[in-house]
Structures are given as C-alpha cells and as structure tokens.
Scaffold this motif. Structure first.
Motif, short mmCIF file in Angstrom:
data_model
loop_
_atom_site.label_atom_id
_atom_site.label_comp_id
_atom_site.label_asym_id
_atom_site.label_seq_id
_atom_site.Cartn_x
_atom_site.Cartn_y
_atom_site.Cartn_z
N GLU A 112 -5.49 4.83 -6.22
CA GLU A 112 -6.70 5.64 -6.42
C GLU A 112 -6.34 7.09 -6.72
O GLU A 112 -7.14 7.82 -7.30
CB GLU A 112 -7.59 5.60 -5.17
N LEU A 116 1.09 4.71 2.84
CA LEU A 116 -0.31 4.97 2.53
C LEU A 116 -0.89 6.10 3.36
O LEU A 116 -1.59 6.98 2.84
CB LEU A 116 -1.14 3.69 2.75
N HIS A 117 -0.60 6.13 4.67
CA HIS A 117 -1.18 7.16 5.53
C HIS A 117 -0.59 8.54 5.27
O HIS A 117 -1.08 9.54 5.80
CB HIS A 117 -1.02 6.78 7.00
N ARG A 154 -7.23 12.60 2.41
CA ARG A 154 -8.45 11.83 2.17
C ARG A 154 -8.20 10.37 2.51
O ARG A 154 -7.07 9.89 2.47
CB ARG A 154 -8.87 11.95 0.70
N ARG A 155 -9.25 9.66 2.84
CA ARG A 155 -9.14 8.24 3.14
C ARG A 155 -9.02 7.45 1.84
O ARG A 155 -9.86 7.57 0.96
CB ARG A 155 -10.35 7.77 3.94
N LEU A 156 -7.97 6.65 1.74
CA LEU A 156 -7.73 5.83 0.55
C LEU A 156 -7.60 4.37 0.94
O LEU A 156 -7.02 4.04 1.98
CB LEU A 156 -6.44 6.27 -0.15
N GLU A 157 -8.12 3.51 0.10
CA GLU A 157 -7.89 2.07 0.30
C GLU A 157 -6.52 1.69 -0.26
O GLU A 157 -5.85 0.81 0.27
CB GLU A 157 -8.99 1.26 -0.40
N HIS A 158 -6.13 2.36 -1.35
CA HIS A 158 -4.83 2.10 -1.98
C HIS A 158 -4.39 3.37 -2.70
O HIS A 158 -5.22 4.08 -3.29
CB HIS A 158 -4.94 0.93 -2.97
N SER A 171 0.81 -1.22 0.00
CA SER A 171 0.00 0.00 0.00
C SER A 171 0.85 1.27 0.00
O SER A 171 0.33 2.37 0.20
CB SER A 171 -0.94 0.00 1.21
#
Length: 228
Positions: A55, A42-43, A48-52, A21
């Motif tokens: 995106e 990833l963080h 914004r909140r992302l799964e991967h 990720s």
C-alpha cells in the motif's frame, strides 16, 4: 537482536520484493548477487496502519530507513517508520539522555502521563512519563502527582525514533529523599504504619520516605503472615 532504545544509522535501500507482509530491500549502492538483502517488517513500515506494505511501497522504490538490528541468522532489520517524518526524527535525535526539557501534560492515565514537549513538531505528543518516574512518593495513580494542563520540567531518559516518543523522568530532577537517611544506619526511628501486607508493614519515616519492616523483624515469636 533489535535495539529498542537508541536510534541506529540511516540507510537508503531499494525495495526488491515482499516476503509475506515484510518488505525485502537491498542497499541502493549494492551491486550484483552479493548485495546484502535486508528486511522491513510490516510493523516497521509506517506509523500509519497498513494491511500490507505494498500500500506504501513498490518494487524498485528507494526507501530511507533506520538500522534497528539483525535477526539470529544475521539478516539486517530496518525501520522505515523511524524516518517517515523528518521533522519528528530531527526533534527526537535532539533529545539526548540527561537533557532537561519542558512541556505541558496532555493526558493522565493509570499507566503514565503523556506530555506535549516544547518545540516538538505539530501533531504528535512525544513525551511520556511512566508512573515510577513521576515522584519518589508511593502513589496509586499518576493523577496524584500531576494533572492535565500542568507545565512540567523533566529529564530525558531516552528518545525512540521508531515510536516517536521521548521517555521522561520528573523524579530525576527531585532530591532523592533517601539521601537524608544515608547515615541513619543503626539509629532508632519511629513512624506511623501506612500499609499492612501479609509479609510485613510499610512505615512512614519522613515525607516521601517509607521503610519496610518484614514480618520476621516484628516479633521474636514465629509469625507466618499478618492478618487484615
């Protein structure tokens, strides 16, 4: 090691792939096989909140990111979220330690207070005051010091580009009440007991000033703890 408080330098990097990720990047001006490979966790990819991160980013895309430190193996770590909103980053960079700012209390919680700072970009609430930085007095809840809608003046402790937050202190602009007791060593003082705990008592000596009397100083007799 990751720098948790102060903004690092900005870098323009190019996404070269994904490792789980995380985004793998290399400096845009890097050449050949010797170009350094960095990583955007990833963080740290976006506010914004992302799964991967795919995106938001594609291989070959140039990304503006902030250096935040290095892993134990020396690999460069970066934060794209710290540069995601240029107006917010510029505002946060103007919040130097010790600067006196004004704002309006937005929310009051048991862990601290959120503040809309004057001049911040529309949208985010950038100011935050932890309970210990609200007042010299001992309080049980932030609402004992401030209330929503209240105008305040505070001092900047630190600005965090990665969280979009400015840590503030109201207490820093208040007189330290203990200064008045600097020359009281050896003097006899009196005051009411405000709290009893197993190993001693708190005594109010003056407004916003409490002393602690350990159980061993209460009596010459052996006392292991105080009852309630």
């Amino acid at each position: 090691m990751v720098n948790q408080l102060w903004p690092g330098p900005m870098r323009t990097v190019k996404a070269i792939g994904f490792d789980g990720s995380d985004v793998l990047v290399t400096p845009s001006d890097g050449e050949g096989d010797e170009a350094e490979i960095g990583r955007i966790p990833l963080h740290e990819a976006s506010m914004r909140r992302l799964e991967h991160p795919s995106e938001l980013f594609a291989v070959g895309q140039e990304i503006t990111a902030e250096e935040i430190g290095r892993r134990g193996n020396g690999q460069l770590l970066l934060s794209a979220r710290a540069c995601e909103v240029p107006a917010l980053r510029a505002f946060l960079l103007s919040m130097e330690r010790g600067k006196v700012v004004t704002g309006t209390v937005s929310e009051v919680h048991n862990f601290g207070v959120f503040v809309h700072l004057d001049g911040e970009p529309d949208g985010p609430c950038t100011g935050f005051i932890r309970v210990p930085n609200l007042t010299w007095s001992r309080i049980n809840h932030a609402s004992e010091a401030v209330e929503a809608g209240q105008r305040i003046t505070a001092e900047v402790i630190a600005a965090e580009t990665r969280t979009g937050q400015v840590a503030l202190s109201l207490k820093a602009l208040q007189e330290d009440p203990l200064v008045r007791f600097a020359d009281h060593v050896g003097r006899v003082v009196t005051g009411p007991i405000t709290k009893i705990i197993p190993f001693g008592v708190f005594v109010r000596l003056a407004p916003n000033v409490e002393g602690f009397l350990h159980v061993s100083e209460l009596t010459d007799e052996l006392v292991e703890s105080l009852g309630y």
